[in-house]
Scaffold this motif. Structure first.
Motif, PDB file in Angstrom:
ATOM      1  N   ALA A   1      30.994 -23.548  34.664  1.00 58.22           N
ATOM      2  CA  ALA A   1      31.466 -24.537  35.400  1.00 58.22           C
ATOM      3  C   ALA A   1      30.727 -25.698  35.960  1.00 58.22           C
ATOM      4  O   ALA A   1      31.326 -26.793  36.213  1.00 58.22           O
ATOM      5  CB  ALA A   1      32.386 -24.092  36.588  1.00 58.22           C
ATOM      6  N   GLU A   2      29.320 -25.230  36.049  1.00 60.82           N
ATOM      7  CA  GLU A   2      28.353 -26.246  36.861  1.00 60.82           C
ATOM      8  C   GLU A   2      28.887 -26.851  38.120  1.00 60.82           C
ATOM      9  O   GLU A   2      28.569 -28.134  38.346  1.00 60.82           O
ATOM     10  CB  GLU A   2      28.050 -27.297  35.473  1.00 60.82           C
ATOM     11  N   ARG A   3      29.481 -26.136  38.811  1.00 64.89           N
ATOM     12  CA  ARG A   3      29.915 -26.304  40.201  1.00 64.89           C
ATOM     13  C   ARG A   3      30.068 -25.262  41.058  1.00 64.89           C
ATOM     14  O   ARG A   3      29.999 -24.179  40.525  1.00 64.89           O
ATOM     15  CB  ARG A   3      31.155 -27.299  40.182  1.00 64.89           C
ATOM     16  N   TRP A   4      29.786 -25.530  42.147  1.00 64.78           N
ATOM     17  CA  TRP A   4      29.637 -24.284  43.303  1.00 64.78           C
ATOM     18  C   TRP A   4      30.910 -23.636  43.539  1.00 64.78           C
ATOM     19  O   TRP A   4      31.908 -24.164  43.172  1.00 64.78           O
ATOM     20  CB  TRP A   4      29.571 -25.030  44.708  1.00 64.78           C
ATOM     21  N   LEU A   5      30.728 -22.327  43.590  1.00 65.48           N
ATOM     22  CA  LEU A   5      31.785 -21.628  44.009  1.00 65.48           C
ATOM     23  C   LEU A   5      31.573 -20.384  45.425  1.00 65.48           C
ATOM     24  O   LEU A   5      30.598 -20.047  45.112  1.00 65.48           O
ATOM     25  CB  LEU A   5      31.979 -20.612  42.813  1.00 65.48           C
ATOM     26  N   GLY A   6      32.301 -20.915  46.297  1.00 61.06           N
ATOM     27  CA  GLY A   6      31.988 -19.993  47.395  1.00 61.06           C
ATOM     28  C   GLY A   6      32.282 -18.704  47.633  1.00 61.06           C
ATOM     29  O   GLY A   6      33.302 -18.338  46.818  1.00 61.06           O
ATOM     30  N   PHE A   7      31.984 -17.928  48.533  1.00 63.62           N
ATOM     31  CA  PHE A   7      32.568 -16.401  48.673  1.00 63.62           C
ATOM     32  C   PHE A   7      34.174 -16.655  48.811  1.00 63.62           C
ATOM     33  O   PHE A   7      35.081 -15.639  48.254  1.00 63.62           O
ATOM     34  CB  PHE A   7      32.001 -15.785  49.823  1.00 63.62           C
ATOM     35  N   GLU A   8      34.775 -17.752  49.405  1.00 65.02           N
ATOM     36  CA  GLU A   8      36.090 -17.542  49.599  1.00 65.02           C
ATOM     37  C   GLU A   8      37.045 -17.941  48.626  1.00 65.02           C
ATOM     38  O   GLU A   8      38.304 -18.061  48.517  1.00 65.02           O
ATOM     39  CB  GLU A   8      36.283 -18.448  50.727  1.00 65.02           C
ATOM     40  N   ASP A   9      36.400 -18.457  47.338  1.00 71.50           N
ATOM     41  CA  ASP A   9      37.016 -19.286  46.233  1.00 71.50           C
ATOM     42  C   ASP A   9      37.197 -18.082  45.026  1.00 71.50           C
ATOM     43  O   ASP A   9      37.725 -18.394  43.964  1.00 71.50           O
ATOM     44  CB  ASP A   9      36.053 -20.009  45.512  1.00 71.50           C
ATOM     45  N   ALA A  10      37.016 -16.643  45.298  1.00 72.15           N
ATOM     46  CA  ALA A  10      37.470 -15.643  44.367  1.00 72.15           C
ATOM     47  C   ALA A  10      37.779 -14.328  45.295  1.00 72.15           C
ATOM     48  O   ALA A  10      37.177 -14.091  46.290  1.00 72.15           O
ATOM     49  CB  ALA A  10      36.271 -15.455  43.552  1.00 72.15           C
ATOM     50  N   THR A  11      38.692 -13.627  44.850  1.00 70.51           N
ATOM     51  CA  THR A  11      38.756 -12.331  45.558  1.00 70.51           C
ATOM     52  C   THR A  11      38.680 -11.338  44.346  1.00 70.51           C
ATOM     53  O   THR A  11      38.914 -11.467  43.145  1.00 70.51           O
ATOM     54  CB  THR A  11      40.504 -12.263  45.790  1.00 70.51           C
ATOM     55  N   VAL A  12      38.029 -10.159  44.988  1.00 65.68           N
ATOM     56  CA  VAL A  12      37.437  -9.080  44.308  1.00 65.68           C
ATOM     57  C   VAL A  12      38.315  -7.962  44.463  1.00 65.68           C
ATOM     58  O   VAL A  12      38.342  -7.541  45.657  1.00 65.68           O
ATOM     59  CB  VAL A  12      35.961  -9.027  44.336  1.00 65.68           C
TER      60      VAL A  12
ATOM     61  N   LEU B   1      37.865  -3.991  44.103  1.00 66.24           N
ATOM     62  CA  LEU B   1      36.773  -2.953  43.379  1.00 66.24           C
ATOM     63  C   LEU B   1      37.706  -1.634  43.042  1.00 66.24           C
ATOM     64  O   LEU B   1      38.506  -1.185  43.921  1.00 66.24           O
ATOM     65  CB  LEU B   1      35.804  -2.311  44.806  1.00 66.24           C
ATOM     66  N   ASP B   2      37.486  -0.862  42.117  1.00 62.61           N
ATOM     67  CA  ASP B   2      38.146   0.120  41.745  1.00 62.61           C
ATOM     68  C   ASP B   2      36.994   1.553  41.629  1.00 62.61           C
ATOM     69  O   ASP B   2      36.032   1.486  41.232  1.00 62.61           O
ATOM     70  CB  ASP B   2      38.447   0.182  40.111  1.00 62.61           C
ATOM     71  N   ARG B   3      37.356   2.481  42.585  1.00 61.16           N
ATOM     72  CA  ARG B   3      36.534   3.331  43.004  1.00 61.16           C
ATOM     73  C   ARG B   3      36.195   4.482  41.939  1.00 61.16           C
ATOM     74  O   ARG B   3      35.036   4.916  41.345  1.00 61.16           O
ATOM     75  CB  ARG B   3      36.690   4.192  44.125  1.00 61.16           C
ATOM     76  N   ALA B   4      37.334   4.755  41.263  1.00 63.59           N
ATOM     77  CA  ALA B   4      37.194   5.776  40.270  1.00 63.59           C
ATOM     78  C   ALA B   4      36.525   5.480  38.741  1.00 63.59           C
ATOM     79  O   ALA B   4      35.800   5.953  38.197  1.00 63.59           O
ATOM     80  CB  ALA B   4      38.876   6.294  40.153  1.00 63.59           C
ATOM     81  N   ALA B   5      37.208   4.152  38.355  1.00 64.98           N
ATOM     82  CA  ALA B   5      36.696   3.670  37.322  1.00 64.98           C
ATOM     83  C   ALA B   5      35.352   2.824  37.453  1.00 64.98           C
ATOM     84  O   ALA B   5      34.671   2.669  36.418  1.00 64.98           O
ATOM     85  CB  ALA B   5      37.503   2.717  36.557  1.00 64.98           C
ATOM     86  N   LYS B   6      34.951   2.650  38.626  1.00 63.04           N
ATOM     87  CA  LYS B   6      33.604   1.816  38.724  1.00 63.04           C
ATOM     88  C   LYS B   6      33.622   0.472  38.069  1.00 63.04           C
ATOM     89  O   LYS B   6      32.565   0.167  37.459  1.00 63.04           O
ATOM     90  CB  LYS B   6      32.428   2.637  38.479  1.00 63.04           C
ATOM     91  N   THR B   7      34.547  -0.145  38.425  1.00 64.54           N
ATOM     92  CA  THR B   7      34.977  -1.572  37.874  1.00 64.54           C
ATOM     93  C   THR B   7      35.361  -2.536  38.961  1.00 64.54           C
ATOM     94  O   THR B   7      35.785  -1.825  40.044  1.00 64.54           O
ATOM     95  CB  THR B   7      36.148  -1.468  36.605  1.00 64.54           C
ATOM     96  N   TYR B   8      35.467  -3.523  38.663  1.00 65.34           N
ATOM     97  CA  TYR B   8      36.025  -4.657  39.625  1.00 65.34           C
ATOM     98  C   TYR B   8      36.687  -5.822  38.911  1.00 65.34           C
ATOM     99  O   TYR B   8      36.337  -6.085  37.913  1.00 65.34           O
ATOM    100  CB  TYR B   8      35.129  -5.133  40.703  1.00 65.34           C
ATOM    101  N   SER B   9      37.772  -6.134  39.468  1.00 68.24           N
ATOM    102  CA  SER B   9      38.591  -7.506  39.017  1.00 68.24           C
ATOM    103  C   SER B   9      38.464  -8.379  39.851  1.00 68.24           C
ATOM    104  O   SER B   9      38.418  -8.511  41.021  1.00 68.24           O
ATOM    105  CB  SER B   9      40.033  -6.963  38.694  1.00 68.24           C
ATOM    106  N   VAL B  10      38.157  -9.763  39.142  1.00 68.73           N
ATOM    107  CA  VAL B  10      38.049 -10.956  40.023  1.00 68.73           C
ATOM    108  C   VAL B  10      39.103 -12.061  39.639  1.00 68.73           C
ATOM    109  O   VAL B  10      39.225 -12.246  38.537  1.00 68.73           O
ATOM    110  CB  VAL B  10      36.673 -11.548  39.714  1.00 68.73           C
ATOM    111  N   ARG B  11      39.923 -12.347  40.730  1.00 68.61           N
ATOM    112  CA  ARG B  11      40.799 -13.592  40.600  1.00 68.61           C
ATOM    113  C   ARG B  11      40.075 -14.743  41.277  1.00 68.61           C
ATOM    114  O   ARG B  11      39.959 -14.835  42.449  1.00 68.61           O
ATOM    115  CB  ARG B  11      41.914 -13.041  41.194  1.00 68.61           C
TER     116      ARG B  11
END
Length: 224
Positions: free
Chosen positions: A159-170, A172-182
């Motif tokens: 993207a070549e632009r800033w992304l803040g902590f508030e700009d994506a929601t994560v 976390l999947d405890r069992a699969a040890k994965t995470y999805s990002v929106r």
């Protein structure tokens, strides 16, 4: 350890301690006035990066920082560097295999008091409370921070632009040890389609938390 959460074809170089190594002039300029701790981290990170690149058949070369401090990789390569107390590492891959790569290592310790509201959205804080009840041995707030670090590292070269902590929601999947990002902001166009998010993997290894995002070239994951 990083190899366990990264796809085949990704090279990894990591160390638990600091490595001796020389810097190129354009790298030396970055840490010329830095404190010794920062200088050791930077030098070891670059040493790991050169080893990871060598595994891809790349010659030894400088890896200068870009406008926001991101490593500038040679043509045809994507990569990511991380460091925390007791761990320094780099992962790299050919851009014919991966579109984006982000890794992060953190201590398995709770975030400093008062920091969580700066990095976690309300729905994420609810998720963290539930995960802590299920598995209190994991510092889930620190793991969320680590995952968001990988989001930015994978995002910025695309993207070549800033992304803040508030700009994506994560999520976390405890069992699969994965995470999805929106992504909560418009993403870059990748392969003719807008990037909507990422998929990542995590692991807890003793005192360390490790997270990684590897977006395959030509893949549809994360695109909408």
């Amino acid at each position: 350890m990083l190899e366990r959460i990264l796809p085949a074809g990704t090279t990894v170089a990591a160390t638990r301690g600091d490595l001796e190594g020389s810097l190129y002039p354009e790298e030396e300029a970055v840490v010329a006035r830095a404190v010794e701790k920062r200088r050791r981290e930077f030098t070891t990170g670059r040493a790991c990066a050169r080893e990871a690149l060598a595994q891809l058949g790349q010659p030894r070369q400088p890896i200068p920082p870009g406008p926001r401090g991101e490593p500038l990789w040679p043509a045809g390569v994507v990569g990511s560097i991380t460091h925390c107390d007791g761990y320094r590492g780099c992962a790299a891959a050919r851009d014919s295999d991966l579109l984006a790569l982000g890794i992060d290592a953190e201590r398995n310790e709770a975030l400093p008091e008062g920091l969580l509201p700066d990095i976690a959205l309300p729905e994420e804080r609810g998720m963290l409370r539930a995960l802590t009840r299920e598995e209190p041995r994991i510092a889930w707030d620190r793991l969320l921070f680590s995952a968001k670090e990988t989001v930015y590292k994978a995002w910025y070269p695309l993207a070549e632009r800033w992304l803040g902590f508030e700009d994506a929601t994560v999520s976390l999947d405890r069992a699969a040890k994965t995470y999805s990002v929106r992504l909560l902001v418009p993403g870059p166009v990748v392969g003719g389609r807008e990037l909507k998010g990422f998929e990542g993997r995590w692991t807890a290894e003793g005192e360390l938390l490790l997270t990684a995002i590897a977006l395959p070239a030509g893949a549809e994951e994360g695109l909408g």
